[in-house]
Design an enzyme around this catalytic site. Sequence first.
Site, PDB file in Angstrom:
ATOM      1  CE  LYS A 201     -19.710 -19.478 -46.588  1.00 46.86           C
ATOM      2  NZ  LYS A 201     -19.770 -20.881 -47.095  1.00 46.86           N
ATOM      3  NE  ARG A 278     -15.052 -22.270 -43.104  1.00 44.67           N
ATOM      4  CZ  ARG A 278     -15.400 -22.096 -44.452  1.00 44.67           C
ATOM      5  NH1 ARG A 278     -15.001 -20.664 -44.513  1.00 44.67           N
ATOM      6  NH2 ARG A 278     -15.795 -22.773 -45.449  1.00 44.67           N
ATOM      7  NE  ARG A 317     -17.522 -23.171 -56.536  1.00 41.88           N
ATOM      8  CZ  ARG A 317     -17.568 -22.714 -55.243  1.00 41.88           C
ATOM      9  NH1 ARG A 317     -17.978 -21.371 -54.723  1.00 41.88           N
ATOM     10  NH2 ARG A 317     -17.043 -23.441 -54.033  1.00 41.88           N
ATOM     11  NE  ARG A 323     -13.394 -22.966 -53.791  1.00 46.24           N
ATOM     12  CZ  ARG A 323     -14.281 -22.674 -52.907  1.00 46.24           C
ATOM     13  NH1 ARG A 323     -14.838 -21.193 -53.116  1.00 46.24           N
ATOM     14  NH2 ARG A 323     -14.623 -22.980 -51.485  1.00 46.24           N
ATOM     15  NE  ARG A 334     -15.728 -27.122 -49.499  1.00 41.56           N
ATOM     16  CZ  ARG A 334     -15.849 -26.683 -50.704  1.00 41.56           C
ATOM     17  NH1 ARG A 334     -15.677 -27.585 -51.753  1.00 41.56           N
ATOM     18  NH2 ARG A 334     -16.604 -25.487 -50.990  1.00 41.56           N
TER      19      ARG A 334
HETATM   20  P1  AP5 Z   1     -20.980 -19.448 -53.449  1.00 43.11           P
HETATM   21  O1  AP5 Z   1     -21.711 -18.052 -53.433  1.00 43.11           O
HETATM   22  O2  AP5 Z   1     -19.790 -19.691 -54.204  1.00 43.11           O
HETATM   23  O3  AP5 Z   1     -21.087 -20.158 -52.049  1.00 43.11           O
HETATM   24  P2  AP5 Z   1     -20.163 -20.130 -51.045  1.00 43.11           P
HETATM   25  O4  AP5 Z   1     -21.170 -20.477 -49.779  1.00 43.11           O
HETATM   26  O5  AP5 Z   1     -19.457 -18.999 -50.970  1.00 43.11           O
HETATM   27  O6  AP5 Z   1     -19.425 -21.572 -51.135  1.00 43.11           O
HETATM   28  P3  AP5 Z   1     -17.787 -21.676 -50.876  1.00 43.11           P
HETATM   29  O7  AP5 Z   1     -17.709 -23.032 -51.619  1.00 43.11           O
HETATM   30  O8  AP5 Z   1     -17.192 -20.465 -51.236  1.00 43.11           O
HETATM   31  O9  AP5 Z   1     -18.066 -21.926 -49.286  1.00 43.11           O
HETATM   32  P4  AP5 Z   1     -16.833 -22.571 -48.299  1.00 43.11           P
HETATM   33  O10 AP5 Z   1     -17.463 -22.119 -47.357  1.00 43.11           O
HETATM   34  O11 AP5 Z   1     -16.660 -24.039 -48.399  1.00 43.11           O
HETATM   35  O12 AP5 Z   1     -15.704 -22.019 -49.032  1.00 43.11           O
HETATM   36  P5  AP5 Z   1     -14.676 -20.920 -48.431  1.00 43.11           P
HETATM   37  O13 AP5 Z   1     -13.902 -20.263 -49.624  1.00 43.11           O
HETATM   38  O14 AP5 Z   1     -15.305 -19.980 -47.266  1.00 43.11           O
HETATM   39  O15 AP5 Z   1     -22.145 -20.571 -54.349  1.00 43.11           O
HETATM   40  C1  AP5 Z   1     -21.857 -21.754 -54.768  1.00 43.11           C
HETATM   41  C2  AP5 Z   1     -22.199 -22.202 -56.175  1.00 43.11           C
HETATM   42  O16 AP5 Z   1     -23.565 -21.983 -56.359  1.00 43.11           O
HETATM   43  C3  AP5 Z   1     -21.865 -21.174 -57.103  1.00 43.11           C
HETATM   44  O17 AP5 Z   1     -21.434 -21.862 -58.353  1.00 43.11           O
HETATM   45  C4  AP5 Z   1     -22.911 -20.103 -57.405  1.00 43.11           C
HETATM   46  O18 AP5 Z   1     -23.106 -19.980 -58.437  1.00 43.11           O
HETATM   47  C5  AP5 Z   1     -24.217 -21.138 -57.156  1.00 43.11           C
HETATM   48  N1  AP5 Z   1     -25.343 -20.418 -56.378  1.00 43.11           N
HETATM   49  C6  AP5 Z   1     -25.437 -19.516 -55.607  1.00 43.11           C
HETATM   50  N2  AP5 Z   1     -26.644 -18.949 -55.170  1.00 43.11           N
HETATM   51  C7  AP5 Z   1     -27.210 -19.969 -55.924  1.00 43.11           C
HETATM   52  C8  AP5 Z   1     -28.611 -19.915 -56.137  1.00 43.11           C
HETATM   53  N3  AP5 Z   1     -29.559 -19.270 -55.283  1.00 43.11           N
HETATM   54  N4  AP5 Z   1     -29.240 -20.706 -56.843  1.00 43.11           N
HETATM   55  C9  AP5 Z   1     -28.528 -21.724 -57.568  1.00 43.11           C
HETATM   56  N5  AP5 Z   1     -27.283 -21.714 -57.604  1.00 43.11           N
HETATM   57  C10 AP5 Z   1     -26.540 -20.834 -56.703  1.00 43.11           C
HETATM   58  O19 AP5 Z   1     -13.381 -21.785 -47.725  1.00 43.11           O
HETATM   59  C11 AP5 Z   1     -12.514 -22.686 -48.250  1.00 43.11           C
HETATM   60  C12 AP5 Z   1     -11.720 -23.371 -47.592  1.00 43.11           C
HETATM   61  O20 AP5 Z   1     -10.631 -22.534 -46.836  1.00 43.11           O
HETATM   62  C13 AP5 Z   1     -12.372 -24.188 -46.264  1.00 43.11           C
HETATM   63  O21 AP5 Z   1     -12.834 -25.328 -46.506  1.00 43.11           O
HETATM   64  C14 AP5 Z   1     -11.108 -24.110 -45.288  1.00 43.11           C
HETATM   65  O22 AP5 Z   1     -10.138 -25.049 -45.438  1.00 43.11           O
HETATM   66  C15 AP5 Z   1     -10.635 -22.732 -45.352  1.00 43.11           C
HETATM   67  N6  AP5 Z   1     -11.036 -21.546 -44.725  1.00 43.11           N
HETATM   68  C16 AP5 Z   1     -11.788 -20.662 -45.052  1.00 43.11           C
HETATM   69  N7  AP5 Z   1     -12.211 -19.964 -44.014  1.00 43.11           N
HETATM   70  C17 AP5 Z   1     -11.726 -20.291 -42.987  1.00 43.11           C
HETATM   71  C18 AP5 Z   1     -11.853 -19.905 -41.765  1.00 43.11           C
HETATM   72  N8  AP5 Z   1     -12.494 -19.065 -41.272  1.00 43.11           N
HETATM   73  N9  AP5 Z   1     -11.065 -20.862 -40.917  1.00 43.11           N
HETATM   74  C19 AP5 Z   1     -10.421 -21.943 -41.128  1.00 43.11           C
HETATM   75  N10 AP5 Z   1     -10.305 -22.276 -42.245  1.00 43.11           N
HETATM   76  C20 AP5 Z   1     -11.103 -21.596 -43.297  1.00 43.11           C
HETATM   77 MG    MG Z   2     -17.131 -18.561 -51.045  1.00 43.42          MG
END
Ligand code: AP5
Ligand code: MG
Length: 380
Positions: A201, A278, A317, A323, A334
């Site tokens: 994402k 979410r 990562r 992180r 997660r």
């Molecule tokens: P990346 O692009 O970082 O993936 P992502 O989908 O953004 O993953 P996140 O870990 O950020 O998702 P998340 O939903 O767990 O975290 P968030 O911060 O939203 O890619 C991941 C890795 O893969 C990277 O190293 C990248 O380089 C690699 N990669 C990407 N594309 C690739 C490809 N094509 N091939 C190979 N490698 C690739 O949320 C974190 C926490 O915050 C949640 O757990 C929750 O506690 C809280 N939170 C956030 N939003 C909410 C909400 N709306 N409601 C409640 N709690 C929330």
């Molecule tokens: Mg992200």
Amino acid sequence: MADITIKGLTFEPYISQEEIAKQVERVAAEVKRDCVTDSPVFVCVLKGAFMFAAHLYRAINMPKSEIAFIRYKSYSGTETTGEMNKILGLNDDITGREVIIIEDIVDTGLTAHALRQDIEAMSPMSVKMVTLLYKPASLKVGKEPEYVGFEIPPKFIIGYGLDLDEQARGLSDIYVLKENNNQLHNNMLNIVIFGAPGSGKGTQSENLIAHYKLFHISTGDVLRDHIKRGTELGKTAKEFIDQGQLIPDELMIGILAQVIDDNKELAQNGVIFDGFPRTIPQAEALETLLNERGTCVSAVVGLEVPEQELIDRLVKRGQMSGRSDDNEETIKKRLDVYHNQTSPLQEFYKEKGLYRAIKGIGTIDGIFEDIKAAIDSINA
Ligand code: AP5
Ligand code: MG
């Protein structure tokens, strides 16, 4: 009178039932005065005009007159006939009769003009139109209605027969959509980028921002920023994030609304929502929030990646960036949270026709090409 909210939009009182009653009496007197026969045919255009027609017809009080209720429908005919209109429900012979069409509102005049022509083709003696509301600034074709209750500016109104998605017709008063100083542009491109943790994402958001000049809201980044700054919110958020759990909806929705309203200028072209919604309540809140601001979700791009690949990416990562939630135990939590609370949103958005599934494995640029194609096909 108080404001009312229908389908997430707020309306304020505009024309009271007392004012409506007064103008109905005036218009009825004018129509009656101008009738040259004592048995005109009134034609009420459903559905919107039903309430106005009832009050007007009673006030006109001509015992020998008749009233018909019609629906005027556009439908696509064969290739050679193209767009066609059809009058439904006008069964009486109106040849040589004095006809008065009753409309609730005339704005562009397109329907009014076409209907008038279709009725004129049935050889009546004359055709006139009475409308409760008329938006002179919006008129594009045809002539002005002969009788007008109220001339109004081009605003969106409901009540007294006029609807919003079939609701609000029964209101006694007329309401207008409230101007909201939080209003956003109505031609924004608002993309929800959807997918499991590690699906890409954040990575694809960067491409989207650059290509479509969108404003990026990653709720994960917003929360991590609070944690870094040691705010109260950050302290609360850290407890949930480190457990792989979601921040409570109420808190998260409030934060999101604040971010949107603080960045109206930067969000002119549109917003990319990364990590929000979410949960179903978050998705519903997003819809309301955007509707209230005069816009909506344009598309939901769902990145679909096999589970093991997600784990491998996040573990990798975690080793590099540190992180706090990128350790195997929290990653598993997660993913569970994603399957239980977030993935039902796929169905939610599929039903709305907004969901576009994208295969999230392959090169980053290759995946982005697929995302672009999906978005452009929606906006074509
Ligand atoms: P990346 O692009 O970082 O993936 P992502 O989908 O953004 O993953 P996140 O870990 O950020 O998702 P998340 O939903 O767990 O975290 P968030 O911060 O939203 O890619 C991941 C890795 O893969 C990277 O190293 C990248 O380089 C690699 N990669 C990407 N594309 C690739 C490809 N094509 N091939 C190979 N490698 C690739 O949320 C974190 C926490 O915050 C949640 O757990 C929750 O506690 C809280 N939170 C956030 N939003 C909410 C909400 N709306 N409601 C409640 N709690 C929330
Ligand atoms: Mg992200």
